[in-house]
Scaffold this active site. Structure first.
Site, short mmCIF file in Angstrom:
data_model
loop_
_atom_site.label_atom_id
_atom_site.label_comp_id
_atom_site.label_asym_id
_atom_site.label_seq_id
_atom_site.Cartn_x
_atom_site.Cartn_y
_atom_site.Cartn_z
N CYS A 1 74.32 -10.78 61.16
CA CYS A 1 75.09 -10.90 60.00
C CYS A 1 74.61 -12.31 59.34
O CYS A 1 74.80 -12.63 58.22
CB CYS A 1 76.45 -10.87 59.88
N HIS B 1 82.14 -13.63 61.09
CA HIS B 1 81.43 -12.80 59.96
C HIS B 1 80.80 -13.72 59.08
O HIS B 1 81.65 -14.61 58.58
CB HIS B 1 82.10 -11.41 59.45
#
Length: 341
Positions: A86, A161
């Protein structure tokens, strides 16, 4: 979602800047933003996009409108199919949607962008994670592990994230590979795109508890060394023009000479300031390079050898006991100094 042989990487401007250079991109670097103040943003301009790290929550409600029309393929948006990718995906989401003259994607990313241009988000995500060139650069920042861990043991740590925020065609978008499409946060209008982005980020941060600090914000900006070098060159040209005018006017004792000399002094101060900033940026880049070398170096053999030597000299156990006592003393001191509620 598996890690797919992609490592976790540290959220750090030096790491991200070298990562971008590893992809073959030039003309950009990454700066950490310590606040959401407008001035913090303005001093970094031009800013091409923001990368936001946060504690991931499956039930988090995000503002904005999920894009479901042709915009899903009009610009680069990729679904995330690999867990640890990510950070790189968030960075590429900014770079592959950037059309600024300062930014040169280089051969590898230009070819990748062209190859995936007609793909849907799922295929773009698969293409990204299957790119050996991108994965190798990403994994060059793998942390050295002292021990092998059992993959069957579930990780109970918090999940974090990365997502991107950037302006595209006058609107602010959030690109999150875990979503079905880009998130449209509305028209930017006459204000700066960061002004709208700040509102979105503040709302998101306020949704967490006051004692939870689980955020990090990085700005992908134009290469500061390049900008200061261009500024210094422009100022040198202005200085040369003033000197030329002074030489011509001095012969006729033109009264405007005094004003030109004041302008010359101001420009010389600006040149000095630009060169100092250029030197500071060069030193920062050098520091980042040293830090990244240390990140990538495997210190395990050295540590094991030191432990063996200490054990042979029968100093290891006493040092361990001393260290344990030191930690206990610190904890007791902290308890005594803690305020009584």
């Amino acid at each position: 979602m598996s890690s797919g042989n992609w490592c976790l990487i540290e959220s750090d401007p030096g790491v991200f800047s070298e990562l971008i250079r590893g992809f073959g991109v030039s003309g950009v670097q990454v700066e950490e933003m310590w606040s959401l103040e407008e001035g913090e943003f303005e001093k970094l301009e031009p800013v091409h996009g923001l990368v936001f790290l946060f504690k991931w929550r499956p039930d988090e409600k995000v503002s904005g409108t999920l894009v479901s029309d042709s915009r899903k393929t009009d610009f680069f948006f990729a679904k995330q199919v690999i867990m640890n990718a990510c950070a790189t995906q968030a960075i590429l989401s900014v770079l592959l949607n950037c059309n600024h003259p300062d930014v040169d994607l280089g051969q590898n990313l230009t070819r990748f962008k062209e190859f995936t241009s007609s793909m849907d988000p799922s295929l773009k995500g698969l293409s990204l994670t299957n790119s050996s060139e991108i994965r190798e650069v990403h994994n060059s920042f793998a942390r050295q592990q002292t021990f092998e861990f059992d993959p069957s043991v579930k990780d109970k740590d918090d999940a974090f994230h990365f997502v991107s925020y950037l302006p595209i065609d006058g609107r602010l978008y959030e690109l999150d590979g875990l979503k079905e499409g880009p998130i449209d946060h509305g028209s930017i209008g006459e204000r700066s795109w960061f002004s709208l982005c700040r509102e979105v980020l503040q709302k998101r941060i306020e949704s967490f508890k006051a004692n939870e600090i689980h955020f990090n914000l990085m700005a992908i900006v134009s290469d500061q060394r390049m900008l200061y070098a261009k500024l210094a060159q422009k100022l040198e040209e202005d200085k040369a023009k003033i000197l030329q005018d002074l030489e011509v006017m001095a012969k006729g004792e033109d009264p405007r000479c005094a004003e030109l000399r004041k302008s010359l002094e101001r420009i010389e101060e600006q040149i000095s300031g630009a060169k100092l900033k250029l030197e500071a940026e060069a030193e920062k880049v050098q520091r980042y390079q040293i830090e990244n070398i240390r990140r990538k170096h495997n210190y395990v053999p050295l540590i094991m050898e030191l432990l063996k030597i200490l054990a042979q000299k029968k100093e290891l156990v006493p040092l361990m006991k001393k260290s344990i006592e030191k930690v206990k003393s610190k904890r007791e001191a902290a308890k005594e100094s803690a305020p009584v509620s």
